[in-house]
Design an enzyme around this catalytic site. Structure first.
Site, PDB file in Angstrom:
ATOM      1  CD  GLU A  58       2.691   3.316   4.125  1.00 54.17           C
ATOM      2  OE1 GLU A  58       1.626   2.679   4.217  1.00 54.17           O
ATOM      3  OE2 GLU A  58       3.342   3.712   5.100  1.00 54.17           O
ATOM      4  NE  ARG A 289      -6.298  -7.813   1.478  1.00 55.63           N
ATOM      5  CZ  ARG A 289      -5.445  -6.781   1.586  1.00 55.63           C
ATOM      6  NH1 ARG A 289      -5.886  -5.549   1.676  1.00 55.63           N
ATOM      7  NH2 ARG A 289      -4.154  -6.999   1.648  1.00 55.63           N
ATOM      8  CE  LYS A 299       3.084  -2.860   1.368  1.00 54.34           C
ATOM      9  NZ  LYS A 299       2.646  -1.483   1.567  1.00 54.34           N
TER      10      LYS A 299
END
Ligand code: ATP
Ligand code: MG
Length: 593
Positions: A58, A289, A299
């Site tokens: 994104e 992850r 982020k």
């Protein structure tokens, strides 16, 4: 692709792909891209029988080390299986996305050494498809317009232990739903007035299947589609469609999407029933992850570090962003080696930062030429070396690669050595310079220390020694001199002062913000509490002349110190600035409070 890429090790994702290929799952595909509303094809009509993966960021921030794992994994699979990996910007959210991020992501993926060829896509280019499919779902009785308020919807959603309640609008007719959705699209309603929901099951034990939202109203300008749309698809609805339109075979994502997989499959199965998508449909596969000690990989936290100026921008060499890592001197080969070494699994784990650093060391040890730099300079005066005279010594550029040759290093009467290589009263086991001791000046002569000068405060200002004229490295008889110490140096007349930035870990603890022993039970810490105040030190070093013309991003091993890179932004040939990438050995914790 670099030759340092090791042979692929099998893992559960490769096993799935192997089985799919063995079963001929994709051999029947007729066309590459899916046919769209206007009879066009969404994407990539070439090679329909091959496997396809994608990296779908994104564009709402800079990529971090966790994304590197996903990039290396997805592009690595495509490479190893002769398939394709798409770079797709998942830009379905109009509010948070920016062009700056798109550009930086393109750069980062290229820098890591991967190539998407023609396969660069934007999810926002599929809005027409998504809308058409939504209308189909309405027509088939699989979606309805809900007009409850956000609070009502939340209240009726139920909990993990309690079923949800059907919305009073759930039984609207197909005609009414279609009309309302078209009016939503036409901009007749304000944000939040209605929402399009999938009609699945309000009593499902999986909350994600309790009539999840598909489309919402947002009067917002999108960075790619401008003001064309005022309804936007939800991520969980959009993502499977993006994958299917691009003929993605294996849609690999992180574990938190596991509970979403039933909805992913539901969306595609319903649309395919309508003949609007070709089979076989993509399958979602989840992996754990990347979590690394001593860094934050989210982020939100990275944005906070940048915005509150705890670091110097997104490309601060201490940040685990790919732009930061690049400035730090980490290499793409090192990231690929790291990804291969840690592998992929279904179980969450925390990787030690030293594992990451060791990969960087391994690659740099192979590739970086050796140079000499004195980081904490102290004068060494060779009293019996003739004043005004100079000569050349020769140092190998790479001990493992004799074909890289040697370079001349000038030698003269006054040298710079490391301050810590002299001790007036040596501790036990100290073999470097102290009065009466002999050491070898690496690639040069053997010298015997005779004493030192001090200022009024008692600080050592210069060290004195005498050299043995027949002890020069590489000359006959040089080996007759046996010394235990071997120190590096640069000629004071020929060296030049240079800014060197010594970077260290940004956080003092392996789990930034985590609890510490003895913490009161109700104490809450933030990750900012664990910032290392000494993570950046600027020093004036003395460098050998051969380093003067370093190009930005040239990497070297400074002997005995570690790996350094000429800064990408602030360095220029003739006026270099170096960043420390990593020390030679893991020295974390030494000299830390
Ligand atoms: P963050 O959690 O840091 O906000 P994100 O998941 O929101 O990141 P996206 O742009 O959605 O960021 O991620 C793009 C791809 O990278 C996704 O497929 C995601 O699963 C993957 N990814 C993100 N973080 C990691 C990580 N730590 N390890 C492995 N893959 C990751
Ligand atoms: Mg995300």
């Amino acid at each position: 692709m670099s030759s340092s890429a090791p042979a692929p090790v099998s893992n559960f994702i490769r096993n799935i792909i192997d089985a799919d290929l063995a079963a001929g799952k994709y051999a029947q595909r007729r066309w590459g891209g899916q046919p769209g509303p206007a009879g066009t094809h969404a994407a990539a009509p070439q090679d329909p029988a091959k496997i396809r993966t994608r990296f779908p960021p994104e564009p709402n921030g800079y990529l971090h080390f966790g994304h590197a794992k996903s990039i290396c994994l997805n592009f690595g699979l495509a490479r190893d299986y002769g398939g394709a990996c798409h770079l797709r910007f998942d830009d379905t959210n109009p509010e948070k996305e920016e062009r700056e991020y798109v550009d930086s992501i393109v750069d980062a993926v290229k820098w890591l050494g991967f190539d998407w060829g023609e396969n660069l896509y934007y999810a926002s280019n599929y809005f027409d498809w998504m809308c058409q499919f939504a209308e189909y779902l309405i027509t088939a009785g699989h979606a309805y317009v809900d007009s409850q308020s956000a609070e009502e919807m939340r209240a009726n959603r139920g909990t993990l232990s309690e079923a949800g309640k059907d919305s009073p609008f759930r039984s609207r007719s197909v005609e009414e739903n279609l009309e309302l959705f078209r009016r939503m699209k036409a901009g007749e309603f304000p944000d939040g007035a209605h929402i399009l929901r999938a009609k699945i099951d309000m009593a499902s034990p999986n909350i994600n299947l309790r009539d999840p939202a598909i489309y919402r109203i947002r009067h917002a300008t999108h960075h790619n589609t401008g003001d064309k749309w005022c309804v936007y698809p939800m991520y969980t609805y959009a993502h499977p469609i993006e994958d299917a339109l691009e003929n993605i075979t294996h849609s690999i994502c992180t574990l938190e999407f596991e509970d979403q997989r039933p909805f992913y499959d539901w969306v595609l199965a319903r649309i395919a029933e309508g003949g609007l998508l070709q089979k076989p449909l993509p399958q979602q596969i989840e992996f754990a992850r990347l979590n690394l000690t001593y860094v934050v990989l989210s982020k939100r936290k990275l944005i906070q570090l940048v915005e509150e100026k705890h670091v110097d921008g997104w490309d601060d060499p201490r940040l685990p962003t790919l732009v930061g890592g690049r400035r730090r001197g980490y290499t793409p080969e090192g990231f690929r080696l790291f990804t291969d070494r840690i592998g992929v699994s279904k179980a969450d784990s925390l990787i030690e930062y030293t594992v990451f650093e060791d990969c960087m060391r391994e690659v740099l040890n192979e590739s970086a030429e050796r140079r000499i730099a004195v980081l904490d300079p102290l004068k060494l005066i060779i009293d019996n070396y003739p004043e005004g005279e100079e000569e050349e010594c020769h140092a190998p550029n790479h001990p493992l690669k004799p074909d890289l040759g040697k370079r001349a290093v000038p030698f003269s009467r006054e040298l710079w050595i490391e301050r810590e290589d002299f001790q007036e009263t040596p501790p036990k086991g100290y073999h470097r310079l102290y009065p009466g001791n002999t050491v070898r000046l690496r690639y040069g002569f053997v010298v015997k220390c005779t004493g030192c000068d001090k200022d009024e405060a008692g600080n050592v200002t210069a060290v004195h020694c005498e050299y043995f004229a027949d002890s020069k490295s590489g000359t006959p008889g040089a080996d007759n001199y046996k010394t235990k110490g071997n120190i590096h140096w640069v000629s004071a007349k020929h060296s030049y002062a240079c800014e060197v930035r010594l970077y260290d870990r940004l956080f003092l603890r392996p789990n930034p913000g985590g609890r510490r022993e003895g913490d009161a039970p109700d104490l809450e810490r933030g990750f900012l509490d664990d910032i290392n105040p000494d993570s950046k030190r600027l020093i004036a070093a003395q460098l050998e002349p051969a380093l003067k013309d370093a190009q930005p991003e040239d990497r070297f091993q400074f002997e005995r110190h570690g790996y350094f890179v000429a800064d990408r932004k602030d360095s220029a040939p003739g006026k270099p600035v170096f960043n420390r990438t990593v020390t030679l050995k893991d020295s974390w914790g030494k000299g830390q409070s």
